[in-house]
Design a protein around this motif. Sequence first.
Motif, mmCIF file in Angstrom:
data_model
loop_
_atom_site.group_PDB
_atom_site.id
_atom_site.type_symbol
_atom_site.label_atom_id
_atom_site.label_comp_id
_atom_site.label_asym_id
_atom_site.label_seq_id
_atom_site.Cartn_x
_atom_site.Cartn_y
_atom_site.Cartn_z
ATOM 1 N N PRO A 1 -3.515 14.143 21.121
ATOM 2 C CA PRO A 1 -5.025 14.272 20.721
ATOM 3 C C PRO A 1 -5.161 14.428 19.190
ATOM 4 N N SER A 2 -3.983 14.821 18.469
ATOM 5 C CA SER A 2 -4.222 15.420 17.087
ATOM 6 C C SER A 2 -4.830 14.224 16.075
ATOM 7 N N VAL A 3 -4.637 13.167 16.215
ATOM 8 C CA VAL A 3 -5.350 12.299 15.367
ATOM 9 C C VAL A 3 -7.029 12.136 15.529
ATOM 10 N N PHE A 4 -7.272 12.041 17.130
ATOM 11 C CA PHE A 4 -8.554 12.130 17.329
ATOM 12 C C PHE A 4 -9.459 13.360 16.779
ATOM 13 N N ILE A 5 -8.546 14.535 17.086
ATOM 14 C CA ILE A 5 -9.231 15.804 16.838
ATOM 15 C C ILE A 5 -9.256 15.839 15.300
ATOM 16 N N ALA A 6 -8.358 15.274 14.393
ATOM 17 C CA ALA A 6 -8.352 15.272 12.955
ATOM 18 C C ALA A 6 -9.550 14.625 12.412
ATOM 19 N N MET A 7 -10.156 13.557 13.036
ATOM 20 C CA MET A 7 -11.020 12.704 12.462
ATOM 21 C C MET A 7 -12.519 13.278 12.771
ATOM 22 N N ILE A 8 -12.635 14.134 13.901
ATOM 23 C CA ILE A 8 -13.919 14.885 14.334
ATOM 24 C C ILE A 8 -14.635 15.586 13.097
ATOM 25 N N GLY B 1 -15.489 7.477 22.357
ATOM 26 C CA GLY B 1 -14.671 6.402 21.580
ATOM 27 C C GLY B 1 -13.314 7.327 21.078
ATOM 28 N N ASN B 2 -12.144 6.278 21.136
ATOM 29 C CA ASN B 2 -10.955 6.822 20.467
ATOM 30 C C ASN B 2 -10.750 6.812 19.273
ATOM 31 N N GLU B 3 -9.623 7.125 18.484
ATOM 32 C CA GLU B 3 -9.528 7.302 16.999
ATOM 33 C C GLU B 3 -9.545 5.683 16.508
ATOM 34 N N GLU B 4 -9.109 4.775 17.265
ATOM 35 C CA GLU B 4 -9.316 3.274 16.849
ATOM 36 C C GLU B 4 -10.832 2.761 16.782
ATOM 37 N N ASP B 5 -11.528 3.411 17.724
ATOM 38 C CA ASP B 5 -12.794 3.089 17.741
ATOM 39 C C ASP B 5 -13.779 3.724 16.427
ATOM 40 N N LEU B 6 -13.280 4.976 16.280
ATOM 41 C CA LEU B 6 -13.903 5.800 15.344
ATOM 42 C C LEU B 6 -13.784 5.107 14.034
ATOM 43 N N GLN B 7 -12.443 4.333 13.711
ATOM 44 C CA GLN B 7 -11.981 3.842 12.506
ATOM 45 C C GLN B 7 -12.570 2.508 12.480
ATOM 46 N N LEU B 8 -12.623 1.724 13.364
ATOM 47 C CA LEU B 8 -13.141 0.478 13.292
ATOM 48 C C LEU B 8 -14.675 0.307 13.350
ATOM 49 N N GLY B 9 -15.047 1.122 14.354
ATOM 50 C CA GLY B 9 -16.821 0.964 14.844
ATOM 51 C C GLY B 9 -17.611 1.689 13.520
ATOM 52 N N LEU B 10 -16.944 2.913 13.123
ATOM 53 C CA LEU B 10 -17.543 3.678 12.313
ATOM 54 C C LEU B 10 -17.206 3.630 10.808
ATOM 55 N N GLY B 11 -16.041 3.053 10.613
ATOM 56 C CA GLY B 11 -15.591 2.883 9.223
ATOM 57 C C GLY B 11 -15.127 4.152 8.723
ATOM 58 N N ILE B 12 -14.714 5.092 9.489
ATOM 59 C CA ILE B 12 -13.997 6.267 9.094
ATOM 60 C C ILE B 12 -12.365 6.225 9.095
ATOM 61 N N PRO B 13 -12.044 6.525 7.937
ATOM 62 C CA PRO B 13 -10.508 6.307 7.661
ATOM 63 C C PRO B 13 -9.848 7.429 8.546
ATOM 64 N N GLY B 14 -8.683 6.857 8.989
ATOM 65 C CA GLY B 14 -7.758 7.640 9.668
ATOM 66 C C GLY B 14 -7.048 8.725 8.885
ATOM 67 N N PRO B 15 -6.816 10.130 9.511
ATOM 68 C CA PRO B 15 -6.353 11.158 9.018
ATOM 69 C C PRO B 15 -4.826 11.150 8.426
ATOM 70 N N GLU B 16 -4.434 12.047 7.551
ATOM 71 C CA GLU B 16 -3.180 12.009 7.296
ATOM 72 C C GLU B 16 -2.097 12.883 8.531
ATOM 73 N N VAL B 17 -2.395 12.442 9.635
ATOM 74 C CA VAL B 17 -1.829 12.897 10.603
ATOM 75 C C VAL B 17 -1.218 11.910 11.577
ATOM 76 N N THR B 18 -0.016 12.105 11.739
ATOM 77 C CA THR B 18 0.619 11.166 13.048
ATOM 78 C C THR B 18 1.160 11.745 14.263
ATOM 79 N N ALA B 19 0.207 10.745 15.391
ATOM 80 C CA ALA B 19 0.315 11.166 16.613
ATOM 81 C C ALA B 19 1.488 11.176 17.081
ATOM 82 N N LYS B 20 2.240 12.048 17.929
ATOM 83 C CA LYS B 20 3.679 12.000 18.527
ATOM 84 C C LYS B 20 3.375 11.056 19.610
#
Length: 360
Positions: free
Chosen positions: A239-246, A215-234
């Motif tokens: 992959p920085s937002v995805f990696i920051a959520m791991i 799953g991508n970062e949107e799946d992790l946020q919407l499907g798992l309810g995990i907030p997005g990190p304070e990282v902005t993808a270029k």
Amino acid sequence: MKYGLQIPPSGALDFLSLGALVHRLDPGIIPFRKATECKIHVSGGEYNCAANLADCFGLKTGIATAMVDYPIGDLIAERVRAMGVRPFYKRFKHNGVNGPNMATVYSDQGFGVRPPVVFYNRSNEAAALLKPGDFDWKSIFAEGVRWFHSGGIFASLSETTGEVIIEAMQAAKAAGAVTSFDLNYRAKLWGIWGGQEKAVSVIDRIVRHVDVLVGNEEDLQLGLGIPGPEVTAKSKLDPSVFIAMIADVVKKYPNVKIVATTLREVHSTNHHSWSAVAWINGETFQAPTAELPIYDRVGGGDGFASGFFYGLLTGEEPLEAVKLGWAHGALLTTFPGDTTMATLEQVRSFAKGGSARIQR
């Protein structure tokens, strides 16, 4: 214990998935309001992986699903056989009027600046009627199953389908199989009976039994309810937002050893930049970026998951497993339909940079 997983070395089935079978009507580049004919593709987010792994990669695979005894069911069952997938069906009788039905997905291909349009008719869908107790999991897993897979599309269909997944996951873990789950968050499907709040509550209970998460970062946020990190993808390829959520994912679900996703920058319907990334037992691995001319984008994500799972099941090095998934997903977008027409030779060649323009 490679990748942090204990993958059984052998079994009657290398891979078993649980999900809904659907048929997709495809008018090509013509919008449905102007269409005069359609192709029929047999699909299903969970089924696609089993079909790809059997047809392209030569593994022994199965699908546990609903089947309706009427002509559309016969059509779908024929394609399942043709792809080399062993079925475990819970059968339903059609009443000749309103079902139960095999679901229909409508999706034109779009073209250029016009994106594809996807909508559903899942009214009285047989797969949504599946409930715990419909499959003899103990008997199925007793034959030997190396890997068990399901996904968020099937979980979203009804109050009971998530419970079937949990029942199957528990049986899979008891039998020693590796388990995977593709979040595949679809707001339209969850919105019918509970929305995101319900999705998070159902998926949370499933993922507690999962080894490998897709799953991508949107799946992790919407499907798992995990907030997005304070990282902005270029860009979408960053992959920085995805990696920051791991870290938050594995803190909440310490059982998860692998999280993987595709990275896609859409320039137009027929031109995508394509990559993939996976966090594997504490390390991150990223595929190259390829500039892809797209014929039919549907199924590309399942194509990635299939090739990635193949790499893990066959003991490839982590980066090679990611590249096999990336290569197969890329190739799948060059064919009509949702399931593979690629050969293993083509996948390995592309993974090594054998065709298309690849940025290292």
